[in-house]
Design a protein around this motif. Structure first.
Motif, short mmCIF file in Angstrom:
data_model
loop_
_atom_site.label_atom_id
_atom_site.label_comp_id
_atom_site.label_asym_id
_atom_site.label_seq_id
_atom_site.Cartn_x
_atom_site.Cartn_y
_atom_site.Cartn_z
N ARG A 1 -14.22 7.89 5.98
CA ARG A 1 -14.66 8.87 4.97
C ARG A 1 -13.52 9.82 4.60
N ALA A 2 -12.74 10.22 5.61
CA ALA A 2 -11.63 11.14 5.34
C ALA A 2 -10.60 10.49 4.42
N GLN A 3 -10.30 9.21 4.64
CA GLN A 3 -9.34 8.53 3.78
C GLN A 3 -9.84 8.42 2.35
N LEU A 4 -11.11 8.09 2.18
CA LEU A 4 -11.65 7.93 0.83
C LEU A 4 -11.80 9.26 0.10
N SER A 5 -11.73 10.37 0.83
CA SER A 5 -11.82 11.68 0.18
C SER A 5 -10.47 12.17 -0.31
N ARG A 6 -9.41 11.43 -0.02
CA ARG A 6 -8.07 11.87 -0.42
C ARG A 6 -7.91 11.77 -1.94
N ALA B 1 -5.73 10.41 -3.70
CA ALA B 1 -5.29 9.10 -4.18
C ALA B 1 -6.46 8.20 -4.54
N PHE B 2 -7.66 8.47 -4.01
CA PHE B 2 -8.81 7.59 -4.24
C PHE B 2 -9.93 8.30 -5.02
N ARG B 3 -9.58 9.35 -5.73
CA ARG B 3 -10.64 10.12 -6.40
C ARG B 3 -11.31 9.35 -7.55
N SER C 1 0.83 -1.20 0.00
CA SER C 1 0.00 0.00 0.00
C SER C 1 0.86 1.26 0.00
N ILE C 2 1.99 1.23 0.71
CA ILE C 2 2.87 2.39 0.72
C ILE C 2 3.53 2.55 -0.65
N ARG C 3 3.93 1.46 -1.27
CA ARG C 3 4.48 1.53 -2.63
C ARG C 3 3.46 2.14 -3.59
N ARG C 4 2.22 1.72 -3.45
CA ARG C 4 1.19 2.26 -4.33
C ARG C 4 0.96 3.74 -4.05
N GLY C 5 1.03 4.14 -2.80
CA GLY C 5 0.88 5.55 -2.46
C GLY C 5 1.99 6.40 -3.03
N ILE C 6 3.23 5.88 -3.02
CA ILE C 6 4.36 6.60 -3.62
C ILE C 6 4.12 6.78 -5.11
N ALA C 7 3.59 5.76 -5.76
CA ALA C 7 3.30 5.88 -7.20
C ALA C 7 2.26 6.96 -7.46
N GLU C 8 1.31 7.12 -6.55
CA GLU C 8 0.29 8.16 -6.71
C GLU C 8 0.91 9.56 -6.57
#
Length: 431
Positions: A374-379, A381-383, A35-42
């Motif tokens: 909800r806060a995480q899904l509003s970031r 990265a998940f638009r 998940s962190i690797r994927r976040g770095i890609a974002e």
């Protein structure tokens, strides 16, 4: 092998409150690498598209660094170095577009390369840019890309290294970090049988030494000094009241997570599904038996051939159609762990499953964590995941209604009835 250091490492490895057992052997730790690797890609993707913005708050970088900072005590405060300090204009990657692009190239290169030489070349190139405020704290991101090449970094680790070796490494400079890294690799090689090729282990040891949890052995051969040191070391192992309380709390949290998995397992079996339990949880004890008892021990071919199989195998509970093996529903239980990582694992599954299965993705968490979900899904990265119709299943609804679901439920209708669909911006909508 340095005998006193080896003795210290032996004691450290067996202490349930040291980072070796509380973090390095923590089963959730490995779940977060992907998940962190994927976040770095974002982060790279947004910088390249010039949609990253000019503030840390609400950015994709805040999301991924926050996930790193959740990795228990050793990474606590990992986000401090990335917080935008407007008076000092550091770190200078928010308002300086050229520096921002250089940071993206650094992350992208490290994410895509495989060799030590390429990682070090990327670090030296970034260092040559002299970006104000962007120092070796970024190594904490690289650790999750290359744990056998890049050791984690923070003040306590530096203090531990200096205390152990007599070095005088200073904070904030890549050159100092790289010099420390060479010394860490030598220490790791010398005591390899007590550590790991994953540099998180020695990083955790240095963190505990630098936090003054473990007294160092005396430098000379003075028998009295050695005896006093061994007495001090013995005291380290005595659990303080606060440590005992923390240990009990962690055990209770893990048990609560297991209990919710057990509820979902029993519901799935009662509703006629085959059930998969996360590969690293199936052996846990629940209600006097293995959590994986009565469950399938292999995933269907459609999933075993997926590129994201390693992540899918760690999803807490998956329901499968008994006749076809098709995915029916997947549940990520986030009692206290990272919501972000759970979302990413469900996304990996959704990308590997037929389109009709995506309505069965559930984030299961205590009622009080709904705002966090909800806060995480509003970031940012998940638009793009609104079409997945991910759902929030609160503990309260699950606990109150499980008997009725077993008695009157059919398929996923009852689970949908007690859960809430999450909209594109992360807010809950009526079910």
């Amino acid at each position: 092998m340095n005998a006193p250091i080896a003795a210290l490492l032996q004691r450290w490895r067996t202490d349930p409150h040291a980072t070796y057992q509380s973090w390095f052997l923590w089963e959730e730790r490995l779940k977060n690498f992907r998940s962190i690797r994927r976040g770095i890609a974002e982060v790279v993707k947004e910088i390249d598209a010039d949609t990253f913005g000019n503030v840390y708050k609400g950015s994709s970088l805040e999301t991924v660094v926050g996930s790193v900072a959740e990795q228990r005590q050793i990474f606590k405060g990992a986000d401090h170095a990335f917080l935008w300090k407007p008076k000092l204009r550091i770190p200078d990657i928010y308002e300086n577009r050229d520096n921002q692009i250089a940071f993206a190239r650094f992350l992208d290169t490290c994410a895509c390369c495989n060799s030590e030489g390429e990682v070090l070349a990327a670090i030296r190139l970034l260092e040559s840019r002299q970006i104000k405020g962007l120092g070796p704290a970024a190594a904490n991101l690289l650790y999750f890309l290359h744990p056998t090449i890049v050791p984690p970094f923070n003040t306590a680790i530096v203090n531990g290294y200096n205390a152990l070796t007599g070095a005088k490494v200073k904070l904030g400079k890549w050159a100092e970090y790289l010099a420390m890294r060479e010394g860490i690799l030598r220490l790791n090689s010398e005591h390899r049988s007590l550590l790991s090729n994953d540099l998180g282990a020695i990083g955790g040891f240095l963190f505990d030494v630098g936090s003054e949890r473990y007294p160092l052995p005396p430098a000379g051969d003075d028998a009295a000094a050695r005896s006093a040191w061994e007495a001090d070391l013995a005291k380290v192992r005595e659990e303080s009241a606060s440590a005992q309380k923390a240990h009990r709390r962690n055990a209770e949290e893990e048990q609560s997570h297991t209990e919710v998995q057990g509820m979902l397992r029993d519901l799935g079996l009662a509703l006629g599904f085959n059930v998969w339990i996360a590969a690293n949880d199936a052996g846990r004890i629940f209600a006097g038996n293995r959590l994986g008892a009565g469950c399938v021990d292999t995933l269907p071919p459609a999933l075993t051939g997926a590129p994201a199989l390693d992540a899918i195998r760690l999803i807490d509970v998956i329901w499968l159609q008994r006749d076809t093996g098709a995915l029916a529903a997947a549940f990520e239980v986030e009692h206290t762990t990272s919501i972000y990582s759970g979302i990413v694992r469900l996304l990996d599954l959704a990308g590997s499953a037929p389109a009709e299965a995506v309505r069965g993705l559930f984030l299961v968490a205590p009622d009080a964590r709904e705002e966090e979900v909800r806060a995480q899904l509003s970031r940012p990265a998940f638009r793009h995941i609104g079409h997945l119709k991910m759902r929030f299943l609160p503990y309260g609804e699950l606990t109150r209604n499980r008997d009725h679901i077993v008695k009157f439920g059919e398929g996923l209708r009852a689970i949908h009835a007690v859960s809430r669909e999450l909209s594109l911006n992360g807010s809950a909508v009526p079910h």
